[in-house]
Design a protein around this motif. Sequence first.
Motif, PDB file in Angstrom:
ATOM      1  N   THR A 174       4.526   7.466  -0.969  1.00  0.00           N
ATOM      2  CA  THR A 174       3.112   7.697  -1.263  1.00  0.00           C
ATOM      3  C   THR A 174       2.313   6.456  -0.881  1.00  0.00           C
ATOM      4  O   THR A 174       2.707   5.325  -1.178  1.00  0.00           O
ATOM      5  N   SER A 175       1.214   6.692  -0.176  1.00  0.00           N
ATOM      6  CA  SER A 175       0.286   5.629   0.184  1.00  0.00           C
ATOM      7  C   SER A 175      -0.968   5.798  -0.672  1.00  0.00           C
ATOM      8  O   SER A 175      -1.350   6.916  -1.024  1.00  0.00           O
TER       9      SER A 175
ATOM     10  N   TRP B 266       3.818   2.105   9.640  1.00  0.00           N
ATOM     11  CA  TRP B 266       2.432   1.715   9.872  1.00  0.00           C
ATOM     12  C   TRP B 266       1.526   2.961   9.933  1.00  0.00           C
ATOM     13  O   TRP B 266       0.435   2.981   9.385  1.00  0.00           O
ATOM     14  N   ILE B 267       2.038   3.989  10.600  1.00  0.00           N
ATOM     15  CA  ILE B 267       1.296   5.249  10.675  1.00  0.00           C
ATOM     16  C   ILE B 267       1.189   5.877   9.285  1.00  0.00           C
ATOM     17  O   ILE B 267       0.134   6.369   8.877  1.00  0.00           O
ATOM     18  N   ARG B 268       2.305   5.803   8.549  1.00  0.00           N
ATOM     19  CA  ARG B 268       2.349   6.435   7.224  1.00  0.00           C
ATOM     20  C   ARG B 268       1.470   5.702   6.213  1.00  0.00           C
ATOM     21  O   ARG B 268       0.900   6.320   5.309  1.00  0.00           O
ATOM     22  N   ILE B 269       1.343   4.373   6.351  1.00  0.00           N
ATOM     23  CA  ILE B 269       0.502   3.596   5.452  1.00  0.00           C
ATOM     24  C   ILE B 269      -0.931   4.124   5.436  1.00  0.00           C
ATOM     25  O   ILE B 269      -1.591   4.174   4.382  1.00  0.00           O
TER      26      ILE B 269
ATOM     27  N   ILE C 159       0.831  -1.211   0.000  1.00  0.00           N
ATOM     28  CA  ILE C 159       0.000   0.000   0.000  1.00  0.00           C
ATOM     29  C   ILE C 159       0.863   1.259   0.000  1.00  0.00           C
ATOM     30  O   ILE C 159       0.576   2.221  -0.714  1.00  0.00           O
ATOM     31  N   LEU C 160       1.927   1.240   0.795  1.00  0.00           N
ATOM     32  CA  LEU C 160       2.846   2.376   0.883  1.00  0.00           C
ATOM     33  C   LEU C 160       4.071   2.101   0.024  1.00  0.00           C
ATOM     34  O   LEU C 160       4.760   1.100   0.231  1.00  0.00           O
ATOM     35  N   TRP C 161       4.331   3.007  -0.935  1.00  0.00           N
ATOM     36  CA  TRP C 161       5.452   2.835  -1.860  1.00  0.00           C
ATOM     37  C   TRP C 161       6.456   3.972  -1.702  1.00  0.00           C
ATOM     38  O   TRP C 161       6.089   5.080  -1.300  1.00  0.00           O
TER      39      TRP C 161
END
Length: 332
Positions: free
Chosen positions: A224-225, A326-329, A207-209
């Motif tokens: 970017t998520s 995890w927060i950023r995702i 999901i988060l790249w």
Amino acid sequence: MDSLTQIILGAAVGEAVLGKKIGNKAMLYGAIAGTIPDLDVFSSFFTDTVTALETHRGFTHSIFFSVLFAPILAFIITRFEAYKNIKDWSWLFFWTFVTHPILDAQTTWGTQLFWPLDLRLAFKNIFVIDPLYTLPFLVFLILAMRQKKGAKKRRFYNNLGLGISSAYLILTLILKGFSYQKFTTALKLKNIDYRSMHTKPTPLNSILWSANVDTENAYLIGFTSFLDSQPIVFSSHPKNHELLGDLVHHPKMQRMIAISKGWYTINKEEDQLYFNDLRFGTMSSSADATNFVFKYKIEVTPNGTPFFIEVPKDKLEGIQLLSDLWIRIKGN
């Protein structure tokens, strides 16, 4: 990929090839064979850092290795196993060997599938540990294992596991394409001129790249998520290649640069030079992070030969990174 995933893949492939004839032994030998290509990691105990990095995912991860050693192991196995068909055993070992590097080719490090050609395939569409790939695969393998060797459900569960895992890999390639488009749009809006860009998923998810962007004097790193609502922010990491001085021309330094595919930065801390392999990012999601996942201390022998010592990773820093990611995702 991680060892558990390769064991599961090897077991499932072994079952697909020979499970109908020898039952759970096909899974057992497939699981063992699925780990054999990674025995190249032991080269680090006998060689220097640069040679070990060059060797990793090289010969043992090639089609040549699969073709050469499959019949050899098949011959050995038939010396003590009741099932004596060397051709069938050869197919089991060949497919378990060759699917290992094909899966590894989806990761950032990649594989030399066509060794001895100097060509490393690295599609960078899945992280080396991804529960969404591994756990469903494991569940269906266990369900298949619990069935009798001739049962239709056994083959159904095993094929379903192989099918879902393969579909997930295709999905990650599609997601990679979407993320690439998001990064190129962001760079265009910010009027950033760049030479090239590589995108890859962050740990444990798709999901988060993140993107590594090559500009004239620095590399940019952005995230970017698919759950983001705010624009992409890029952090800048100066290349500092000039800090190497004449060392840059030494053959061993050139080999290290080749290993990193040219994606490296140099930083200096208290008169000590460090080589950072940019492809794997930093141990922190903060914009000013300098502690890269693969960071090497550069030492120089009296005769002017550089050698590299990998800087140990801080476990607490790794845990913090996973927490930050995890927060950023969940979006910015």
